[in-house]
Design a protein around this motif. Sequence first.
Motif, PDB file in Angstrom:
ATOM      1  N   VAL A 125       0.866  -1.171   0.000  1.00  0.00           N
ATOM      2  CA  VAL A 125       0.000   0.000   0.000  1.00  0.00           C
ATOM      3  C   VAL A 125       0.906   1.225   0.000  1.00  0.00           C
ATOM      4  CG1 VAL A 125      -1.752   1.293   1.270  1.00  0.00           C
ATOM      5  CG2 VAL A 125      -1.798  -1.216   1.275  1.00  0.00           C
ATOM      6  N   ARG A 126       0.763   2.082  -0.980  1.00  0.00           N
ATOM      7  CA  ARG A 126       1.669   3.218  -1.113  1.00  0.00           C
ATOM      8  C   ARG A 126       1.117   4.497  -0.506  1.00  0.00           C
ATOM      9  NH1 ARG A 126       5.666   2.240  -5.456  1.00  0.00           N
ATOM     10  NH2 ARG A 126       5.309   0.101  -6.066  1.00  0.00           N
ATOM     11  N   LEU A 127      -0.179   4.617  -0.333  1.00  0.00           N
ATOM     12  CA  LEU A 127      -0.787   5.840   0.170  1.00  0.00           C
ATOM     13  C   LEU A 127      -0.586   5.950   1.680  1.00  0.00           C
ATOM     14  CD1 LEU A 127      -2.541   8.309  -0.427  1.00  0.00           C
ATOM     15  CD2 LEU A 127      -4.539   6.872  -0.026  1.00  0.00           C
ATOM     16  N   ARG A 128       0.092   7.035   2.089  1.00  0.00           N
ATOM     17  CA  ARG A 128       0.317   7.293   3.514  1.00  0.00           C
ATOM     18  C   ARG A 128       0.063   8.764   3.771  1.00  0.00           C
ATOM     19  NH1 ARG A 128       6.128   5.647   4.323  1.00  0.00           N
ATOM     20  NH2 ARG A 128       5.963   7.257   5.857  1.00  0.00           N
ATOM     21  N   PHE A 129      -0.503   9.053   4.911  1.00  0.00           N
ATOM     22  CA  PHE A 129      -0.789  10.437   5.262  1.00  0.00           C
ATOM     23  C   PHE A 129       0.169  10.988   6.311  1.00  0.00           C
ATOM     24  CE2 PHE A 129      -4.805   8.681   3.745  1.00  0.00           C
ATOM     25  CZ  PHE A 129      -5.071   9.565   2.718  1.00  0.00           C
ATOM     26  N   THR A 130       0.870  10.125   6.998  1.00  0.00           N
ATOM     27  CA  THR A 130       1.777  10.571   8.053  1.00  0.00           C
ATOM     28  C   THR A 130       3.147   9.942   7.846  1.00  0.00           C
ATOM     29  OG1 THR A 130       1.212   8.736   9.536  1.00  0.00           O
ATOM     30  CG2 THR A 130      -0.121  10.747   9.715  1.00  0.00           C
ATOM     31  N   GLN A 131       4.138  10.451   8.563  1.00  0.00           N
ATOM     32  CA  GLN A 131       5.490   9.921   8.501  1.00  0.00           C
ATOM     33  C   GLN A 131       5.941   9.372   9.854  1.00  0.00           C
ATOM     34  OE1 GLN A 131       7.563   9.728   5.739  1.00  0.00           O
ATOM     35  NE2 GLN A 131       5.719  10.278   4.625  1.00  0.00           N
ATOM     36  N   ASP A 132       5.009   9.147  10.752  1.00  0.00           N
ATOM     37  CA  ASP A 132       5.377   8.664  12.077  1.00  0.00           C
ATOM     38  C   ASP A 132       5.653   7.167  12.043  1.00  0.00           C
ATOM     39  OD1 ASP A 132       2.640   8.151  11.604  1.00  0.00           O
ATOM     40  OD2 ASP A 132       2.295   7.879  13.734  1.00  0.00           O
ATOM     41  N   LEU A 133       6.248   6.692  13.101  1.00  0.00           N
ATOM     42  CA  LEU A 133       6.571   5.277  13.227  1.00  0.00           C
ATOM     43  C   LEU A 133       5.857   4.726  14.451  1.00  0.00           C
ATOM     44  CD1 LEU A 133       8.240   2.737  12.582  1.00  0.00           C
ATOM     45  CD2 LEU A 133      10.047   3.688  13.986  1.00  0.00           C
ATOM     46  N   ASP A 134       5.023   3.761  14.218  1.00  0.00           N
ATOM     47  CA  ASP A 134       4.359   3.051  15.304  1.00  0.00           C
ATOM     48  C   ASP A 134       4.925   1.645  15.318  1.00  0.00           C
ATOM     49  OD1 ASP A 134       2.500   5.190  15.849  1.00  0.00           O
ATOM     50  OD2 ASP A 134       1.462   4.595  14.019  1.00  0.00           O
ATOM     51  N   ALA A 135       5.423   1.234  16.466  1.00  0.00           N
ATOM     52  CA  ALA A 135       6.042  -0.078  16.541  1.00  0.00           C
ATOM     53  C   ALA A 135       5.911  -0.637  17.941  1.00  0.00           C
ATOM     54  CB  ALA A 135       7.520   0.009  16.170  1.00  0.00           C
ATOM     55  N   GLU A 136       5.949  -1.944  18.009  1.00  0.00           N
ATOM     56  CA  GLU A 136       6.017  -2.629  19.291  1.00  0.00           C
ATOM     57  C   GLU A 136       7.353  -3.341  19.339  1.00  0.00           C
ATOM     58  OE1 GLU A 136       4.081  -6.345  21.728  1.00  0.00           O
ATOM     59  OE2 GLU A 136       2.851  -5.335  20.249  1.00  0.00           O
ATOM     60  N   VAL A 137       8.145  -3.005  20.339  1.00  0.00           N
ATOM     61  CA  VAL A 137       9.428  -3.675  20.520  1.00  0.00           C
ATOM     62  C   VAL A 137       9.162  -4.910  21.374  1.00  0.00           C
ATOM     63  CG1 VAL A 137      11.770  -3.495  21.418  1.00  0.00           C
ATOM     64  CG2 VAL A 137      10.692  -1.504  20.354  1.00  0.00           C
ATOM     65  N   LYS A 138       9.221  -6.064  20.730  1.00  0.00           N
ATOM     66  CA  LYS A 138       8.939  -7.317  21.433  1.00  0.00           C
ATOM     67  C   LYS A 138      10.171  -7.830  22.166  1.00  0.00           C
ATOM     68  CE  LYS A 138       6.311 -10.295  19.736  1.00  0.00           C
ATOM     69  NZ  LYS A 138       5.042 -10.766  20.088  1.00  0.00           N
ATOM     70  N   GLN A 139      11.351  -7.578  21.593  1.00  0.00           N
ATOM     71  CA  GLN A 139      12.602  -7.982  22.230  1.00  0.00           C
ATOM     72  C   GLN A 139      13.632  -6.908  21.961  1.00  0.00           C
ATOM     73  OE1 GLN A 139      14.408 -11.518  20.672  1.00  0.00           O
ATOM     74  NE2 GLN A 139      16.071 -11.497  22.131  1.00  0.00           N
ATOM     75  N   GLY A 140      14.274  -6.429  22.995  1.00  0.00           N
ATOM     76  CA  GLY A 140      15.300  -5.418  22.847  1.00  0.00           C
ATOM     77  C   GLY A 140      15.148  -4.343  23.910  1.00  0.00           C
TER      78      GLY A 140
END
Length: 75
Positions: free
Chosen positions: A34-49
């Motif tokens: 999917v190429r359409l994006r409205f934001t440049q933020d990063l949402d992530a879950e760090v499972k290990q680290g």
Amino acid sequence: MEKVIDLLRQFVVETGKPLDIILVGAMALPFYHVRLRFTQDLDAEVKQGDIEELYSYLKAKGLQRPATYSQSPEP
């Protein structure tokens, strides 16, 4: 997106520490073609680290906005 992925790889190589992350939200869309994006933020879950070490590393590498992060309680 590529810059973030490259920085995550560099973190693992430079620190020698494992990192398991799930990308969610707009940053994950390219993985679903999917190429359409409205934001440049990063949402992530760090499972290990170490999230605090990763945050410091990414900030030192020049990410412009400091991340807001929270740690989930251990199960």
